[in-house]
Each structure stands twice: as structure tokens, then as C-alpha cells.
Design a protein around this motif. Structure first.
Motif, short mmCIF file in Angstrom:
data_model
loop_
_atom_site.label_atom_id
_atom_site.label_comp_id
_atom_site.label_asym_id
_atom_site.label_seq_id
_atom_site.Cartn_x
_atom_site.Cartn_y
_atom_site.Cartn_z
N LYS A 297 0.82 -1.21 0.09
CA LYS A 297 0.00 0.11 0.02
C LYS A 297 1.01 1.24 0.03
O LYS A 297 0.65 2.17 -0.87
N TYR A 298 1.95 1.27 0.68
CA TYR A 298 2.87 2.45 0.88
C TYR A 298 3.56 2.72 -0.42
O TYR A 298 3.37 3.77 -0.81
N SER A 299 3.81 1.56 -1.13
CA SER A 299 4.40 1.83 -2.51
C SER A 299 3.56 2.41 -3.76
O SER A 299 4.41 3.04 -4.50
N SER B 177 -2.20 7.48 7.90
CA SER B 177 -3.06 7.95 6.76
C SER B 177 -3.51 6.90 6.03
O SER B 177 -4.60 6.92 5.42
N MET B 178 -3.07 5.60 5.96
CA MET B 178 -3.53 4.49 5.61
C MET B 178 -4.88 3.95 6.45
O MET B 178 -5.87 3.50 6.08
N VAL B 179 -4.84 4.12 7.71
CA VAL B 179 -5.79 3.76 8.78
C VAL B 179 -6.96 4.73 8.29
O VAL B 179 -8.30 4.40 8.18
N GLN B 180 -6.66 6.06 8.46
CA GLN B 180 -7.75 7.41 8.00
C GLN B 180 -8.38 6.84 6.80
O GLN B 180 -9.81 7.03 6.70
N GLU B 181 -7.72 6.59 5.79
CA GLU B 181 -8.33 6.29 4.55
C GLU B 181 -9.22 5.15 4.56
O GLU B 181 -10.41 5.08 3.97
N GLU B 182 -8.94 4.01 4.87
CA GLU B 182 -9.76 2.77 5.32
C GLU B 182 -10.88 3.21 5.99
O GLU B 182 -12.07 2.56 5.67
N SER C 233 -8.48 -8.18 4.92
CA SER C 233 -7.31 -7.93 4.04
C SER C 233 -6.85 -6.48 4.16
O SER C 233 -6.35 -6.01 3.46
N SER C 234 -7.62 -5.58 5.15
CA SER C 234 -7.20 -4.09 5.08
C SER C 234 -5.81 -3.98 5.66
O SER C 234 -5.13 -4.83 6.40
N CYS C 235 -5.25 -2.82 5.57
CA CYS C 235 -3.88 -2.51 6.05
C CYS C 235 -4.31 -2.17 7.45
O CYS C 235 -3.36 -2.28 8.39
#
Length: 152
Positions: free
Chosen positions: A64-66, A77-82, A92-94
Motif C-alpha cells: 500500500k505504501y509503495s 494515513s492508511m488507517v484514516q483512508e480505510e 485484508s485491510s491495512c
């Protein structure tokens, strides 16, 4: 180098995982998490499942980062988006990957503490005690019994 252990790179890397504002930086955090994988190899088959789980969660987050290193510079930011997309609770979420990665790291910290403080314990005793203190409450009876069999 006197005083250097297998944990020295991780301890040094920990100094780099937070931004000036105290936010978790994705790449440095994942880099530190990856440093534990070769250590787990030293434990042989007993830690193969733990290593696989940790490695899989690191890969999920790195993938996801890449896709957008600038956007996902901060782990949150990954958590916020999800959370915004209502996908955070998916298996399967980050967010789920990060949750289980941190739980696994809690287990390992407790395991290493047990091995240091209880030199008379068997590996099985140290693992079961660590598991009981960290992961057991998050696993159902089937996973808990599987863990017992794997470390025996």
C-alpha cells in the motif's frame, strides 16, 4: 563492537520511526519491523508461523505504501483512508494488518523479556506465557489450541 546484539539495529531504528510531531512514519516503522525476521529464523520451526504472519502484514503495508509514498508517509494515513471508506474492519485491510503486526510485536517483546528474565524456562514455557499475556485474548479457542500444539 562491544554491546552490540541482534537487537541493536532495531533499537537504533526505533529512533527514526516518529516524525518531529510524534507521528509514526510508515517506511521507518516497517523497516524496523523487518529487522526482527532474521532473529525469528534463529528459533527454527517454533516461530515459523509468527514469522510468516509478521512478514505477510509487513508486505501488505509496504504494498500500500509503495502505491503512493508521499500520501502514505504517515502510517495513520492508511488507517484514516480505510476508516473513511469503511474498509478498515476487513480482514485484508491495512488497518487489520497493522493491528496484527503490532500485536505480534507485543508478543515478541514479552517473549524476549521472558527469555531474559526466566533462563530456567523452556522455550515452550516462555512462548505460552507470552502468548497468554498478549495474543490469547484476541484469538478464539481454535487458534489458542493450535498455538499450544505448535510450541510444544
Amino acid at each position: 563492537m562491544e554491546g552490540t546484539t541482534v537487537f541493536t539495529p532495531s533499537l537504533e531504528g526505533m529512533k527514526l520511526v516518529k516524525s518531529e510531531n510524534g507521528e509514526m512514519l510508515t517506511k521507518p516503522f516497517l523497516d524496523v519491523c523487518k529487522l526482527i525476521l532474521p532473529v525469528l529464523d534463529k528459533f527454527g520451526a517454533a516461530m515459523a508461523l509468527v514469522k510468516s504472519d509478521i512478514g505477510g502484514n509487513i508486505t501488505r503495508l509496504e504494498t500500500k505504501y509503495s502505491t503512493n509514498p508521499t500520501k502514505y508517509n504517515l502510517l495513520y494515513s492508511m488507517v484514516q483512508e480505510e476508516v473513511g471508506a469503511k474498509t478498515a474492519k476487513g480482514s485484508s485491510s491495512c488497518t487489520n494488518g497493522l493491528l496484527w503486526l503490532t500485536r505480534a510485536m507485543d508478543f515478541l517483546v514479552e517473549l524476549f523479556r521472558n527469555l531474559l528474565e526466566h533462563a530456567d524456562w523452556t522455550m515452550s514455557q516462555a512462548c505460552l506465557d507470552s502468548y497468554g499475556k498478549t495474543l490469547k485474548k484476541w484469538h478464539g479457542w481454535l487458534a489458542s489450541s493450535s498455538f499450544s500444539v505448535n510450541v510444544s
